[in-house]
Design a protein around this motif. Structure first.
Motif, mmCIF file in Angstrom:
data_model
loop_
_atom_site.group_PDB
_atom_site.id
_atom_site.type_symbol
_atom_site.label_atom_id
_atom_site.label_comp_id
_atom_site.label_asym_id
_atom_site.label_seq_id
_atom_site.Cartn_x
_atom_site.Cartn_y
_atom_site.Cartn_z
ATOM 1 N N GLN A 327 41.368 49.709 43.066
ATOM 2 C CA GLN A 327 40.882 51.009 43.532
ATOM 3 C C GLN A 327 39.872 50.858 44.663
ATOM 4 O OE1 GLN A 327 41.050 54.239 43.245
ATOM 5 N NE2 GLN A 327 42.483 54.612 41.560
ATOM 6 N N ALA A 328 39.010 49.842 44.534
ATOM 7 C CA ALA A 328 37.978 49.650 45.555
ATOM 8 C C ALA A 328 37.546 48.190 45.581
ATOM 9 C CB ALA A 328 36.774 50.553 45.288
ATOM 10 N N VAL A 329 37.072 47.758 46.774
ATOM 11 C CA VAL A 329 36.601 46.388 46.975
ATOM 12 C C VAL A 329 35.204 46.462 47.587
ATOM 13 C CG1 VAL A 329 37.002 44.203 48.184
ATOM 14 C CG2 VAL A 329 38.942 45.516 47.310
ATOM 15 N N ASN A 330 34.210 45.862 46.900
ATOM 16 C CA ASN A 330 32.828 45.913 47.385
ATOM 17 C C ASN A 330 32.191 44.531 47.314
ATOM 18 O OD1 ASN A 330 32.441 48.913 47.682
ATOM 19 N ND2 ASN A 330 33.040 48.829 45.525
ATOM 20 N N TYR A 331 31.527 44.135 48.423
ATOM 21 C CA TYR A 331 30.826 42.857 48.476
ATOM 22 C C TYR A 331 29.326 43.082 48.319
ATOM 23 C CZ TYR A 331 35.063 40.500 50.021
ATOM 24 O OH TYR A 331 36.330 39.986 50.090
ATOM 25 N N LYS A 332 28.706 42.270 47.459
ATOM 26 C CA LYS A 332 27.244 42.269 47.287
ATOM 27 C C LYS A 332 26.786 40.821 47.227
ATOM 28 C CE LYS A 332 27.124 46.648 44.708
ATOM 29 N NZ LYS A 332 26.743 47.302 43.422
ATOM 30 N N GLY A 333 26.218 40.352 48.331
ATOM 31 C CA GLY A 333 25.782 38.964 48.395
ATOM 32 C C GLY A 333 26.966 38.010 48.259
ATOM 33 N N ASP A 334 26.839 37.093 47.327
ATOM 34 C CA ASP A 334 27.907 36.111 47.112
ATOM 35 C C ASP A 334 28.904 36.560 46.052
ATOM 36 O OD1 ASP A 334 27.042 34.374 49.007
ATOM 37 O OD2 ASP A 334 25.872 33.127 47.629
ATOM 38 N N SER A 335 28.898 37.836 45.721
ATOM 39 C CA SER A 335 29.831 38.344 44.714
ATOM 40 C C SER A 335 30.702 39.445 45.296
ATOM 41 C CB SER A 335 29.076 38.874 43.492
ATOM 42 O OG SER A 335 28.469 37.829 42.787
ATOM 43 N N LEU A 336 31.922 39.453 44.856
ATOM 44 C CA LEU A 336 32.871 40.513 45.186
ATOM 45 C C LEU A 336 33.128 41.307 43.913
ATOM 46 C CD1 LEU A 336 35.271 41.957 46.650
ATOM 47 C CD2 LEU A 336 36.672 39.979 46.034
ATOM 48 N N LEU A 379 37.024 53.050 35.235
ATOM 49 C CA LEU A 379 37.472 51.870 35.960
ATOM 50 C C LEU A 379 36.952 50.587 35.308
ATOM 51 C CD1 LEU A 379 36.953 52.994 39.680
ATOM 52 C CD2 LEU A 379 39.039 53.096 38.319
ATOM 53 N N THR A 380 37.714 49.520 35.471
ATOM 54 C CA THR A 380 37.271 48.178 35.092
ATOM 55 C C THR A 380 36.819 47.472 36.355
ATOM 56 O OG1 THR A 380 38.817 48.080 33.234
ATOM 57 C CG2 THR A 380 37.982 45.984 34.073
ATOM 58 N N VAL A 381 35.673 46.829 36.285
ATOM 59 C CA VAL A 381 35.125 46.146 37.461
ATOM 60 C C VAL A 381 35.178 44.640 37.228
ATOM 61 C CG1 VAL A 381 33.145 45.861 38.978
ATOM 62 C CG2 VAL A 381 33.608 48.088 37.945
ATOM 63 N N LEU A 382 35.817 43.945 38.146
ATOM 64 C CA LEU A 382 35.954 42.499 38.067
ATOM 65 C C LEU A 382 34.987 41.856 39.049
ATOM 66 C CD1 LEU A 382 39.861 42.362 38.235
ATOM 67 C CD2 LEU A 382 38.418 42.672 36.208
ATOM 68 N N ARG A 383 34.222 40.894 38.566
ATOM 69 C CA ARG A 383 33.296 40.180 39.439
ATOM 70 C C ARG A 383 33.940 38.868 39.890
ATOM 71 N NH1 ARG A 383 27.276 37.772 37.946
ATOM 72 N NH2 ARG A 383 26.639 37.302 40.094
ATOM 73 N N VAL A 384 33.829 38.593 41.180
ATOM 74 C CA VAL A 384 34.414 37.376 41.754
ATOM 75 C C VAL A 384 33.349 36.710 42.610
ATOM 76 C CG1 VAL A 384 36.266 36.424 43.167
ATOM 77 C CG2 VAL A 384 36.650 38.517 41.833
ATOM 78 N N ARG A 392 36.195 34.611 50.920
ATOM 79 C CA ARG A 392 36.594 35.952 50.487
ATOM 80 C C ARG A 392 38.116 36.060 50.429
ATOM 81 N NH1 ARG A 392 32.517 40.234 53.511
ATOM 82 N NH2 ARG A 392 30.571 39.327 52.684
ATOM 83 N N PRO A 393 38.629 36.675 49.360
ATOM 84 C CA PRO A 393 40.090 36.836 49.230
ATOM 85 C C PRO A 393 40.667 37.600 50.426
ATOM 86 C CG PRO A 393 39.015 37.311 47.146
ATOM 87 C CD PRO A 393 37.919 37.183 48.167
ATOM 88 N N GLU A 394 41.710 37.040 50.994
ATOM 89 C CA GLU A 394 42.332 37.609 52.186
ATOM 90 C C GLU A 394 43.274 38.753 51.815
ATOM 91 O OE1 GLU A 394 45.562 36.179 55.600
ATOM 92 O OE2 GLU A 394 44.792 34.776 54.095
ATOM 93 N N GLY A 395 43.200 39.856 52.582
ATOM 94 C CA GLY A 395 44.164 40.939 52.442
ATOM 95 C C GLY A 395 44.027 41.771 51.189
ATOM 96 N N LEU A 396 42.885 41.696 50.497
ATOM 97 C CA LEU A 396 42.684 42.465 49.270
ATOM 98 C C LEU A 396 42.112 43.829 49.623
ATOM 99 C CD1 LEU A 396 42.830 42.189 46.136
ATOM 100 C CD2 LEU A 396 40.435 41.481 46.209
ATOM 101 N N SER A 397 42.784 44.904 49.199
ATOM 102 C CA SER A 397 42.344 46.252 49.557
ATOM 103 C C SER A 397 42.812 47.240 48.501
ATOM 104 C CB SER A 397 42.909 46.640 50.938
ATOM 105 O OG SER A 397 44.328 46.625 50.902
ATOM 106 N N ALA A 398 42.349 48.475 48.631
ATOM 107 C CA ALA A 398 42.753 49.526 47.691
ATOM 108 C C ALA A 398 44.279 49.648 47.675
ATOM 109 C CB ALA A 398 42.114 50.849 48.090
#
Length: 630
Positions: A327-336, A379-384, A392-398
């Motif tokens: 649904q959404a991709v958000n970066y915060k520091g060294d975490s996605l 929503l379920t939020v996955l931390r990466v 950063r994972p390439e091509g990952l989007s909503a």
């Protein structure tokens, strides 16, 4: 009228080493096949003679037979070494050798090994099946591309030879034993155990200068005949082979368990028509799921005479089952943080998720490891974790669909020591016979295969006989030296229940008797007659022999002795590098049966351009050497 003996069914699992062999046995295999120190069609899956001896002894405890692959073509300077290997395998009690090179038959003379014809022998006609049966082979590993109708015709023509069919794992797109494209491109021969898997590479199909299709065009989905086992039995198959001698123990455990459960259900419903080849009750502490360990998608189309939708052209890697949508991709520091919905199954820390980048022909599969899971409303939020070492994972989007190709919870279940527990039931008999000065007590343990071990001890009896409680005598005799065995029943004969037998006496007798049983159980399953090459060799049912399959002077001499049958059918196309039923022209253009033209097509793999030729009557495509006309 005598009742026919039940058909014995064999689930044949792959083993890379002792650990994988144990996984197969615990999960319910009736036999394993494994590579030796050399001359195996999986050169990276090798084991020493000492390793094989340990593996053989372990398998035999459960009545599981051991097939060793000696299934490559050999040069002259290798034949004596291969012959010595056969002798070593015979000496350590191996049950079966799987052969491709017929020159080894002379080295098998006098050995008590059962001979099976490898799938590399390309036994693709009933006439070839008759040929190998007359050479003394007991079982034939059938080509993967045969249909149920084909197999039934083979069995009807030669009911005396057992048939073995692949039911799970990787499918070769080329016909086994006659595929030379790996050797042509890399110098690594499939017939020498070193296939480079050219068929899994990206490639481009062209007609003239026009691009028709691109991707992993020859990379087939994996075989899955789980729902076809009954039909295969009815067609004449008695051995069901799982491909994968390079696979890890988790894969072998999961797939073996799934097929063993299915065979058990078929046997239970057969009213005595079928039985399993080996011994032991299997208790699983997980639910087998073929989709959760490595696969490229599944097909059983070959068995049903179909050659459409066989390939998965986007990637030859394991994608896994669909689990969610981004649904959404958000970066915060060294975490996605990846927010997902449509969660089909719980995602846990340690899972690996994959996704496909559509439109790419190379490396279409991407992925990331989940390091944390939380909730944010619906929503379920996955931390990466990301960073310098974890890009950063390439091509990952909503909208991206996520799959799981590493199921941490499932694999944790498989890795447990008690994920699958197999025990063999033994019966015990204690017999007391009066002799001068006392009694001779004989304790024996036996199994359903009539394997037995016994021990005898003398009991001096100076006083009166004293009736004993059956339970008191039974309990110590039910104890087992190995976890593999359980003793449910102890029978008493003669005066055994009227003698004052001490616990130490019973324990010593039990230990001796079980050690004798184990020694017998570790030996070869059945004593084969010594192999003898027929004095009058049958004629090879082909019009000509491909010289690429004759690597030694002895092989060429044997070919002349076997002769050829001019009346036999011949390939319509010769000199090809690969032949297959997965016709790219039929898949991506129009074949002649649909009014199309099949000339002018080429297959581009790396820097090589291969002309394609078709036998439309037989629906076979041929990959020809560069420069050949199509």
């Amino acid at each position: 009228m005598p009742v026919p003996a039940p058909l014995r069914l064999e689930l044949l699992s792959p083993a890379r080493d002792l650990e994988t062999a144990k996984a197969a046995v615990r999960a319910g295999a009736d036999a394993i096949y494994i590579g030796g120190p050399a001359f195996s069609a999986r050169s990276r899956a090798h084991n020493s003679i000492a390793d094989l001896e340990d593996i053989t002894r372990y398998c035999h405890l459960y009545g599981v037979r051991v097939h060793v692959t000696v299934n490559t073509l050999l040069h002259d300077d290798e034949l004596e070494k291969a012959g010595e290997l056969l002798k070593n395998l015979d000496e350590i009690g191996v049950d079966v050798i799987i052969l491709q090179d017929f020159t080894l038959l002379q080295y098998a003379q006098g050995l008590h090994l059962e001979l099976h014809a490898s799938t590399q022998c390309n036994t693709d006609t009933p006439e070839k099946l008759s040929f190998i049966r007359r050479l003394g082979f007991a079982q034939a590993v059938l080509p993967r591309e045969l249909s149920l109708k084909d197999i039934a015709a083979f069995h009807a023509a030669e009911p005396q030879i057992r048939l073995e069919a692949f039911v799970a794992g990787a499918l070769c797109v080329g016909r086994s034993g006659v595929c030379h494209i790996s050797e042509f491109m890399t110098g690594r021969s499939a017939n020498r155990g070193a296939c480079a898997q050219i068929c899994r590479l990206p490639m481009t199909l062209r007609q003239g200068e026009r691009e028709i299709a691109t991707g992993h065009l020859l990379s087939l989905k994996d075989n899955n005949a789980l729902q076809d086992l009954e039909a295969l039995i009815e067609a004449g198959v008695s051995s069901f082979k799982i491909e994968g001698r390079l696979k890890d123990p988790d894969y072998v455990l999961n797939v073996t368990a799934a097929f063993s459960e299915r065979l058990n259900a078929i046997v239970a419903a057969s009213k005595g028509r079928y039985v399993r080849e080996s011994l032991g009750e299997v208790r699983l502490n997980f639910a087998p799921d073929l989709g959760k360990t490595f696969n490229r998608g599944f097909t059983d189309h070959y068995l049903h005479g179909r050659n459409d939708a066989l390939a998965f052209t986007l990637t030859p890697k394991f994608v896994g089952p669909e689990v969610a949508r981004v649904q959404a991709v958000n970066y915060k520091g060294d975490s996605l943080y990846v927010s997902v919905d449509r969660v089909r199954a719980p995602v846990v820390n340690g899972d690996a998720l994959s996704y496909l980048i559509r439109g790419e022909s190379v490396n279409a599969l991407r992925g990331f490891n989940v390091s944390g899971v939380s909730k944010a409303g619906k929503l379920t939020v996955l931390r990466v974790f990301t960073g310098k070492e974890l890009p950063r994972p390439e091509g990952l989007s909503a909208g991206t669909v996520l799959y799981r190709n590493h199921d941490a919870a499932f694999l944790k279940q498989l890795s447990r020591e008690d994920s699958a527990v197999r025990t063999v039931e033994l019966s015990a008999t204690l017999r007391a016979v009066p002799v001068e000065g006392g009694y001779s007590l004989e304790l024996s343990y036996s199994d359903a295969l009539q394997r037995q071990g016994s021990a005898v001890r003398f009991l001096e009896l100076s006083g009166d006989k004293i009736p004993q409680e059956k339970t008191r005598l039974s309990q110590p005799l039910k104890k087992s030296l190995l976890k593999a065995f359980k003793v449910e029943m102890v029978n008493f004969e003669g005066e055994a229940l009227n003698l004052p037998l001490s616990l130490s006496f019973l324990n010593a007798l039990r230990r001796e008797a079980q050690e004798a049983y184990i020694k017998r159980a570790e030996q070869r399953m059945t004593q084969q007659d010594a192999y003898t090459l027929p004095e009058s060799l049958p004629s090879l049912p082909v019009r000509e022999i491909d010289n690429r399959l004759l690597l030694s002077a002895k092989a060429r001499s044997l070919a002349q002795s076997l002769k050829v049958s001019p009346e036999a059918s011949a390939e319509r196309v010769t000199g090809y590098l690969m032949s297959c039923r997965n016709c790219l022209i039929r898949n991506h253009a129009r074949c002649s049966k649909e009014g199309g033209k099949v000339t002018g097509f080429t297959l581009e793999i790396g820097r090589h351009v291969f002309p394609l030729s078709c036998d439309c009557k037989e629906c076979v495509m041929y990959v020809m050497p560069p420069g050949e006309s199509s």
